[in-house]
Scaffold this active site. Structure first.
Site, mmCIF file in Angstrom:
data_model
loop_
_atom_site.group_PDB
_atom_site.id
_atom_site.type_symbol
_atom_site.label_atom_id
_atom_site.label_comp_id
_atom_site.label_asym_id
_atom_site.label_seq_id
_atom_site.Cartn_x
_atom_site.Cartn_y
_atom_site.Cartn_z
ATOM 1 N N SER A 1 20.910 5.578 -17.763
ATOM 2 C CA SER A 1 20.472 6.979 -17.715
ATOM 3 C C SER A 1 21.155 7.669 -16.547
ATOM 4 C CB SER A 1 18.956 7.045 -17.520
ATOM 5 O OG SER A 1 18.624 8.337 -17.046
ATOM 6 N N HIS B 1 22.992 7.504 -21.652
ATOM 7 C CA HIS B 1 21.685 8.131 -21.894
ATOM 8 C C HIS B 1 21.604 9.408 -21.063
ATOM 9 C CE1 HIS B 1 17.456 8.180 -23.132
ATOM 10 N NE2 HIS B 1 17.175 8.583 -21.892
ATOM 11 N N ASP C 1 19.472 12.653 -20.074
ATOM 12 C CA ASP C 1 18.099 13.176 -20.015
ATOM 13 C C ASP C 1 18.083 14.681 -19.801
ATOM 14 O OD1 ASP C 1 16.335 10.868 -20.279
ATOM 15 O OD2 ASP C 1 17.274 10.166 -18.422
ATOM 16 N N MET D 1 15.802 17.937 -19.337
ATOM 17 C CA MET D 1 14.439 18.349 -18.948
ATOM 18 C C MET D 1 14.423 19.847 -18.669
ATOM 19 S SD MET D 1 13.419 15.248 -16.412
ATOM 20 C CE MET D 1 13.806 13.545 -16.791
ATOM 21 N N HIS E 1 18.498 12.722 -24.872
ATOM 22 C CA HIS E 1 17.038 12.594 -24.910
ATOM 23 C C HIS E 1 16.476 13.952 -24.496
ATOM 24 C CE1 HIS E 1 13.275 10.674 -22.818
ATOM 25 N NE2 HIS E 1 12.947 11.456 -23.829
ATOM 26 N N MET F 1 13.821 16.446 -23.612
ATOM 27 C CA MET F 1 12.451 16.659 -23.147
ATOM 28 C C MET F 1 12.306 18.159 -22.946
ATOM 29 S SD MET F 1 12.444 13.395 -20.572
ATOM 30 C CE MET F 1 14.228 13.281 -20.603
ATOM 31 N N MET G 1 8.755 5.571 -24.697
ATOM 32 C CA MET G 1 8.726 5.803 -23.259
ATOM 33 C C MET G 1 7.781 4.781 -22.632
ATOM 34 S SD MET G 1 10.758 8.310 -22.811
ATOM 35 C CE MET G 1 10.520 8.322 -21.024
ATOM 36 N N GLY H 1 9.869 12.589 -17.208
ATOM 37 C CA GLY H 1 10.059 13.620 -16.194
ATOM 38 C C GLY H 1 10.828 13.144 -14.972
ATOM 39 N N PHE H 2 10.744 11.866 -14.680
ATOM 40 C CA PHE H 2 11.369 11.367 -13.457
ATOM 41 C C PHE H 2 11.892 9.945 -13.639
ATOM 42 C CE2 PHE H 2 7.984 14.325 -12.487
ATOM 43 C CZ PHE H 2 8.654 15.273 -11.711
ATOM 44 N N GLY H 3 12.969 9.655 -12.932
ATOM 45 C CA GLY H 3 13.436 8.278 -12.845
ATOM 46 C C GLY H 3 12.632 7.532 -11.794
ATOM 47 N N GLY H 4 12.813 6.234 -11.744
ATOM 48 C CA GLY H 4 12.243 5.437 -10.667
ATOM 49 C C GLY H 4 10.767 5.129 -10.771
ATOM 50 N N ASP I 1 12.594 3.198 -22.642
ATOM 51 C CA ASP I 1 13.058 4.074 -21.564
ATOM 52 C C ASP I 1 11.990 4.183 -20.485
ATOM 53 O OD1 ASP I 1 14.181 6.066 -20.004
ATOM 54 O OD2 ASP I 1 14.201 7.600 -21.574
ATOM 55 N N GLY I 2 12.318 3.682 -19.294
ATOM 56 C CA GLY I 2 11.438 3.852 -18.140
ATOM 57 C C GLY I 2 11.088 2.533 -17.478
ATOM 58 N N GLY I 3 11.547 2.361 -16.253
ATOM 59 C CA GLY I 3 11.170 1.181 -15.483
ATOM 60 C C GLY I 3 11.796 -0.113 -15.965
ATOM 61 N N GLY J 1 17.934 3.664 -15.510
ATOM 62 C CA GLY J 1 18.511 4.652 -14.605
ATOM 63 C C GLY J 1 18.610 4.113 -13.195
ATOM 64 N N SER J 2 17.460 4.069 -12.517
ATOM 65 C CA SER J 2 17.485 3.686 -11.104
ATOM 66 C C SER J 2 17.942 2.246 -10.900
ATOM 67 C CB SER J 2 16.106 3.910 -10.469
ATOM 68 O OG SER J 2 15.097 3.291 -11.236
#
Ligand code: DX5
Ligand code: ZN
Length: 232
Positions: free
Chosen positions: A13, A38, A40, A42, A72, A74, A143, A148-151, A181-183, A203-204
């Site tokens: 991401s 990816h 994102d 927003m 993606h 959002m 998700m 809304g946010f990475g990390g 997607d996420g973490g 991402g992160s």
């Protein structure tokens, strides 16, 4: 049924990339073996953050990026931006059912534009939104954080939801990718694959490399993901 290792796709991401050097960041992460970009989007309305739009997608294409771009969205409303991302060269366009008044129509818009279509499920969004559109989706994106946010940290309840989504895909007999997607990190990606995901956004965990001058700075992290997946 879990996917064959060769069928796993890694989708960094770019939300966590260095936006001042975005073209190089994308080139380098792809050269390190990533499969999909990816992207994102927003809007500070559907989600409480503001990122990048179709002009940046088009700029990446002009820069020479040929890998699939996974937009993606959002954003709410979503239909107009679907058209903009088709024109900007996106490969996949995914959106959240809550952001469309007419889900079937939005999916059809994506396919009519020659892109692959996908529905995105927030942690509290039920998979029943798939009931009448399994023939219209190429990708299901779960998700594992609130968007809304990475990390953010992976929500463990997503594992059961992945298994349920995998059951639905297998029962349909259709060629539908199951993206998460996420973490996603090196230490949980194998478990996520075992639950049924075949496409992994990170991402992160990817864009944290130290030396921006080293074009191979992402080799290690992509290799580590592949190794963890090989043991899944
Ligand atoms: C969150 C985005 C994600 C995010 C993932 O709304 O959709 O794609 O960038 O970031 P990490 O991998 O850091 O959780
Ligand atoms: Zn995303």
């Amino acid at each position: 049924m879990t996917a064959a290792t060769s069928d796993y796709l890694i989708a960094p991401s770019i939300l966590s990339a260095d936006f001042a050097r975005l073209g190089e960041e994308v080139d380098d992460v792809l050269a390190s073996g990533a499969d999909i970009v990816h992207f994102d989007v927003m809007d500070n309305h559907y989600v409480p953050n503001l990122t990048i739009g179709p002009m940046v997608c088009e700029a990446l294409r002009r820069h020479g990026v040929t890998a699939p771009i996974d937009a993606h969205l959002m954003v709410k409303p979503v239909d107009r931006l679907i058209g903009d991302f088709i024109d900007a060269g996106a490969s996949y366009v995914t959106f959240h059912p809550e952001a469309s008044e007419h889900i079937d129509r939005s999916l059809q818009l994506i396919r009519d534009g020659g892109c692959k279509s996908g529905l995105v499920f927030n942690p509290a969004t039920p998979l029943s939104f798939l009931d009448h559109v399994m023939d219209k989706v190429d990708m299901i994106l779960l998700m594992s954080v609130n968007p809304g946010f990475g990390g953010q940290s992976f929500l463990p309840g997503t594992l059961d939801k992945l298994r349920e989504a995998r059951r639905r895909i297998d029962a349909s007999g259709r060629d539908i990718r199951l993206e998460i997607d996420g973490g996603v990190k090196i230490d949980n990606i194998a478990e996520i694959a075992r639950a049924g995901a075949d496409t992994f956004v990170a991402g992160s965990a990817v864009f944290k490399a130290s030396n921006p001058e080293d074009p191979h700075r992402y080799d290690g992290v992509i290799d580590d993901f592949r190794q963890a997946l090989a043991g899944a």
